[in-house]
Design an enzyme around this catalytic site. Structure first.
Site, short mmCIF file in Angstrom:
data_model
loop_
_atom_site.label_atom_id
_atom_site.label_comp_id
_atom_site.label_asym_id
_atom_site.label_seq_id
_atom_site.Cartn_x
_atom_site.Cartn_y
_atom_site.Cartn_z
N PHE A 69 -12.50 -98.52 65.71
CA PHE A 69 -11.60 -97.59 65.07
C PHE A 69 -10.21 -97.99 65.50
O PHE A 69 -9.96 -98.19 66.70
CB PHE A 69 -11.90 -96.16 65.51
CG PHE A 69 -11.06 -95.13 64.80
CD1 PHE A 69 -11.30 -94.81 63.48
CD2 PHE A 69 -10.02 -94.50 65.46
CE1 PHE A 69 -10.51 -93.87 62.83
CE2 PHE A 69 -9.24 -93.56 64.80
CZ PHE A 69 -9.48 -93.25 63.49
N ASP A 128 -16.07 -95.91 74.19
CA ASP A 128 -15.62 -94.85 73.31
C ASP A 128 -16.87 -94.24 72.67
O ASP A 128 -17.58 -94.90 71.92
CB ASP A 128 -14.69 -95.44 72.25
CG ASP A 128 -14.15 -94.40 71.28
OD1 ASP A 128 -14.83 -93.37 71.07
OD2 ASP A 128 -13.07 -94.62 70.72
N TYR A 132 -14.71 -83.20 68.37
CA TYR A 132 -14.70 -82.49 67.08
C TYR A 132 -15.69 -83.05 66.07
O TYR A 132 -15.73 -82.59 64.95
CB TYR A 132 -13.29 -82.42 66.47
CG TYR A 132 -12.49 -83.71 66.50
CD1 TYR A 132 -12.75 -84.74 65.60
CD2 TYR A 132 -11.46 -83.88 67.40
CE1 TYR A 132 -12.01 -85.89 65.61
CE2 TYR A 132 -10.70 -85.04 67.43
CZ TYR A 132 -10.97 -86.04 66.53
OH TYR A 132 -10.23 -87.18 66.56
N LYS A 133 -16.48 -84.04 66.46
CA LYS A 133 -17.48 -84.58 65.55
C LYS A 133 -18.82 -83.91 65.86
O LYS A 133 -19.01 -82.74 65.53
CB LYS A 133 -17.53 -86.10 65.69
CG LYS A 133 -16.19 -86.77 65.34
CD LYS A 133 -16.29 -88.28 65.46
CE LYS A 133 -14.92 -88.95 65.32
NZ LYS A 133 -14.33 -88.80 63.99
N ARG A 177 -19.37 -92.80 53.52
CA ARG A 177 -20.00 -92.47 54.82
C ARG A 177 -20.72 -91.13 54.71
O ARG A 177 -20.17 -90.15 54.21
CB ARG A 177 -18.94 -92.31 55.92
CG ARG A 177 -18.25 -93.56 56.35
CD ARG A 177 -17.61 -93.41 57.73
NE ARG A 177 -16.90 -92.13 57.91
CZ ARG A 177 -16.35 -91.73 59.05
NH1 ARG A 177 -16.44 -92.50 60.13
NH2 ARG A 177 -15.71 -90.58 59.13
#
Lengths: 415, 415
Positions: B126, B195, B220-221, B382
């Site tokens: 990312f 990560d 937050y995922k 996705r």
């Protein structure tokens, strides 16, 4: 005593800002700790509930666009801007004050360029600024020199890259000369970074007017954003294209959703962003800033000075001499929006309890009687005056209760 | 088609985690974007209301102690710990992922010591990790080299200081070999920084078991902490006394309220803190983590694999060949909790609209029909599968609607 009570009532009756208190959730506590955590603005609970239940709970991911989440850092920055005398497009909200000090100082050193390898830091600063300045110096190959603000002009050399200063001292409430110090720093070819934590929302700052290059501040004191609400960073418009962030997160990219391996910084204020903005806290802050609608910061400053003057007058009238001493400058030009009283060592006989600081014990008793300030080691009582919700009656009552606490406990112990 | 609908119903009926969906606020949308923003846990709105109205509004400053605000970063870190296989006292919550990547990478380089001046970064990462790694390299005098994760073992040298890796690739959903890569990095005398954004809460991580030194992640995922909720940083216990933070804010001081001019780092995990914690977002996250009560991450992983297997099966059955291609590895050992489908260039005739990406247009239509995923430029759809609230019926419906969208639009235009 009754004269000061009458005087307070008259001052409150004549106060053009008195009605603003209704914009906050308050009880009959005298809350003089808004310089640590501002009171809850009445608009916040419903706004936060909407952000949680509807924006997150129902719209979910769509809110990044539809609820304006993505652009919140700049939008809320523009809402803070007039309070600190900044035009739009120069402030972004996000991260903690400490993180923003790091961004600003490293960027300032890079702006100053080669051959300048010293950072000056306010020797009286709130400690985090000094710690972070130490890291910024270490990571940019600079030396760090602590200097009292008044001595900064004499300490500047052609090796000075950046100077980190507090607008108002967190401990004493002293207001430093932002226009004069900024001009001196710029004259020397360096960059000033101002920490506005204890001035923004309490007095005019005039960032644009005085040509300040970089400034940071928190939003949970006089801006009432809530516990740990995000801080902000001001980058003067003409410096933005050379602002070189040490934290170039994806939010600061020219095309954040391009997901490109190479970094190209965004134009303008968003260049100072880092990671995904903390939406709940950020939108609580946005609602909190609505209390400023129609409020002039000049009027706030006038009331702040009148409040601290009146509090000092009441303390002088009520508290027997020698018990406390004001650390806050008497001159208006040097005073922020708080009064710091140092407890006399003479009080120790009756207050010291197992080595605990006197001021801590005094503040505990004040809080027990509904007057909330805070204390700073070793011997300072801090009383912050937030003109939006503190009145003259509050100031009188605080001084009266302080005197009662000090007098009651200062009597010699009888065996 | 009806066979797969029946199969989905049977799988849902036999799913031991099916009841967890009630712990979330959901509607009849098929929400497959929990790998971007997790759904709202049902406990959050009331908790946040209490934090705002009572803790902030009534207790105000007292809440730093009485409501446990001050210790929230470590307390919530310990709540996340079992989900990533960490013992207590090694994780603190706060700041964004980007800021934590910076802290971790700089600290890793300092741990590695003199003579090691290269940082390797996952070339498929990312982007923010790469940008921040670039800054960490620049500020520590290192060079930065992008390397595909599989090639890391061959790229390690005695100059490698740190390696920044993603546990699961944000785009393809590929799961990397954390145990093997960590061992290789350590063997070379360097430090791995993992990560965990796309793995924590979706599959077992085993930080302690695999001897990981440093790790970061967002909340937050799959942890459902809310938009921009604070990230976390794991520092293995035996490294904590040598963890040398580039952001030594006052919260990381051994005696934060001592207000001392000199910096002395705290012991333990709090050393990784920086500034004042963002309480509203942090306590929303704390409430969100309650959905994990009694849930085993192994069971979550088993369901995640079953869900993605079933979704791929439905896509194969429903979508005519050649329209989409899965980028997500078929092997379980290499799969995270999302399925990434690349849209075939052949689709462009019917989907391309003024140069807009095909995948973007396909996703827009899916969302319009109640199936929410997201797209990543240039051509990837996705679909994230959060086993806590996504069922097999959702997977079947998503594949069916996808097929309808692709078939409907893939017919040749008639002039």
């Amino acid at each position: 005593m009754s004269e000061l009570i009458d005087a307070a009532a008259k001052l409150d009756a004549a106060d053009p800002l008195a009605g603003l208190r209704e914009r906050f959730v308050l009880d009959d506590t005298v809350y003089l700790d808004g310089n640590s955590l501002g009171a809850l603005p009445a608009a916040v609970p419903d706004r936060v509930a909407d952000v949680v239940r509807r924006q997150w709970g129902e719209l979910r991911i769509r809110s990044w666009e539809e609820s304006g989440w993505w652009t919140a850092p700049e939008r809320i920055g523009d809402r803070i801007a007039p309070l600190v005398g900044a035009g739009p497009g120069q402030i972004v909200v996000g991260d903690s004050t400490s993180v923003n000090v790091f961004k600003a100082l490293v960027a300032a050193v890079r702006l100053a360029g080669d051959g300048r390898d010293e950072i000056l830091v306010d020797a009286t600063t709130f400690p985090t600024d000094g710690y972070i300045a130490g890291s910024a110096a270490r990571m940019t190959g600079c030396t760090l020199r602590p200097v009292a603000p008044a001595e900064v002009p004499g300490a500047l050399t052609d090796r000075t890259a950046a100077v980190l200063l507090n607008h108002v001292d967190y401990r004493t409430g002293r207001l430093h000369d932002l226009p004069g110090l900024t001009a001196a720093v710029h004259e020397a070819g360096a960059y000033a970074v101002w920490d506005l934590c204890h001035s923004a929302g309490a007095l005019p700052v005039g960032l644009d007017e005085h040509g300040v290059g970089l400034a940071v501040g928190c939003t949970y004191k006089y801006l009432n954003g809530g516990p740990g609400s995000p801080a902000y960073l001001y980058v003067r418009r003409d410096l933005q294209s050379r602002f070189d962030s040490p934290l170039p997160g994806w939010n600061s990219h020219a095309e954040p959703f391009g997901m490109r391996p190479g970094y190209t910084p965004a134009d303008g204020a968003p260049r100072a962003r880092v990671g995904t903005p903390d939406i709940l806290s950020m939108l609580a802050l946005e609602a909190a800033l609505e209390v400023w609608d129609g409020v002039s910061i000049e009027a706030v400053r006038a009331k702040s000075l009148a409040l601290t003057d009146f509090f000092l007058e009441c303390v002088a009238a009520y508290v027997p001499e020698g018990r406390v001493e004001s650390l806050t400058p008497a001159g208006h030009a040097e005073r922020g929006s708080q009064v710091a009283l140092r407890c006399s060592p003479k009080l120790s006989a009756s207050f010291e309890q197992g080595g605990a600081p006197i001021a801590g014990e005094v503040m505990k008793r004040l809080i027990g009687r509904g007057v909330v300030g805070d204390f700073r080691r070793p011997d300072v009582l801090r009383f912050g005056f937030t003109p939006l919700y503190v009145g003259f009656g509050d100031a009188e009552r605080a001084a009266r209760v302080l005197a009662e606490v000090l007098v009651a406990r200062a009597r010699p112990h009888r065996a």
